[in-house]
Design a protein around this motif. Structure first.
Motif, mmCIF file in Angstrom:
data_model
loop_
_atom_site.group_PDB
_atom_site.id
_atom_site.type_symbol
_atom_site.label_atom_id
_atom_site.label_comp_id
_atom_site.label_asym_id
_atom_site.label_seq_id
_atom_site.Cartn_x
_atom_site.Cartn_y
_atom_site.Cartn_z
ATOM 1 N N MET A 259 0.841 -1.191 0.000
ATOM 2 C CA MET A 259 0.000 0.000 0.000
ATOM 3 C C MET A 259 0.876 1.240 0.000
ATOM 4 O O MET A 259 2.059 1.184 0.312
ATOM 5 C CB MET A 259 -0.945 -0.027 1.193
ATOM 6 N N GLU A 260 0.260 2.349 -0.357
ATOM 7 C CA GLU A 260 0.998 3.596 -0.536
ATOM 8 C C GLU A 260 1.622 4.122 0.753
ATOM 9 O O GLU A 260 2.689 4.726 0.729
ATOM 10 C CB GLU A 260 0.054 4.645 -1.138
ATOM 11 N N SER A 261 0.971 3.905 1.892
ATOM 12 C CA SER A 261 1.515 4.442 3.139
ATOM 13 C C SER A 261 1.469 3.401 4.250
ATOM 14 O O SER A 261 0.661 2.467 4.219
ATOM 15 C CB SER A 261 0.721 5.680 3.583
ATOM 16 N N GLU A 262 2.316 3.595 5.227
ATOM 17 C CA GLU A 262 2.348 2.696 6.377
ATOM 18 C C GLU A 262 1.058 2.824 7.179
ATOM 19 O O GLU A 262 0.558 1.842 7.733
ATOM 20 C CB GLU A 262 3.558 2.987 7.259
ATOM 21 N N ALA A 263 0.496 4.032 7.227
ATOM 22 C CA ALA A 263 -0.767 4.240 7.948
ATOM 23 C C ALA A 263 -1.885 3.422 7.311
ATOM 24 O O ALA A 263 -2.705 2.813 8.013
ATOM 25 C CB ALA A 263 -1.132 5.718 7.958
ATOM 26 N N ALA A 264 -1.921 3.362 5.982
ATOM 27 C CA ALA A 264 -2.931 2.565 5.277
ATOM 28 C C ALA A 264 -2.716 1.079 5.548
ATOM 29 O O ALA A 264 -3.678 0.328 5.766
ATOM 30 C CB ALA A 264 -2.884 2.849 3.780
ATOM 31 N N GLU A 265 -1.456 0.651 5.549
ATOM 32 C CA GLU A 265 -1.150 -0.752 5.850
ATOM 33 C C GLU A 265 -1.616 -1.126 7.245
ATOM 34 O O GLU A 265 -2.255 -2.166 7.438
ATOM 35 C CB GLU A 265 0.349 -1.018 5.732
ATOM 36 N N ASN A 266 -1.302 -0.286 8.226
ATOM 37 C CA ASN A 266 -1.703 -0.562 9.605
ATOM 38 C C ASN A 266 -3.219 -0.595 9.753
ATOM 39 O O ASN A 266 -3.756 -1.451 10.460
ATOM 40 C CB ASN A 266 -1.088 0.456 10.562
#
Length: 106
Positions: A49-56
């Motif tokens: 995913m584009e960002s770690e926040a989205a992954e989390n």
């Protein structure tokens, strides 16, 4: 970083995973490994995913969720381990012979 998605239905497609994970952010890549001999899905995949926040957010929401009749296992993917090479003396114990196999019986 990449997300490991396990216990998937064998009928899941890359588009299916993209659709589910895109609810939590932009999906940049989906990989569904297949069996070399049969070409059939192996029941797990990887999502980037584009960002770690989205992954989390995706991990927190989807780990343990039921989807397509299966309870998914979703977590941060671990780095791939390199295959170990056996030493020239053999890693099985016993004396080494010219075939590379141990003379010990099991």
């Amino acid at each position: 970083m990449s997300i490991y998605v396990g216990n998937l239905s064998y009928s899941v497609t890359q588009d299916d995973l993209t659709k589910v994970f895109s609810e939590y952010g932009t999906v940049t890549r989906v990989q569904l490994p297949t069996d070399r001999e049969t070409g059939r899905a192996r029941g797990f995949g990887f999502v980037e995913m584009e960002s770690e926040a989205a992954e989390n957010a995706a991990i927190n929401a989807l780990d343990g969720a039921e989807w397509m009749g299966r309870v998914m296992k979703v977590n941060k993917a671990r780095p791939r381990e390199e295959k170990s090479t056996r030493s020239s003396s053999g890693s099985w114990g016993g004396r080494s012979n010219t075939s590379g196999y141990s003379s010990r019986r099991y």
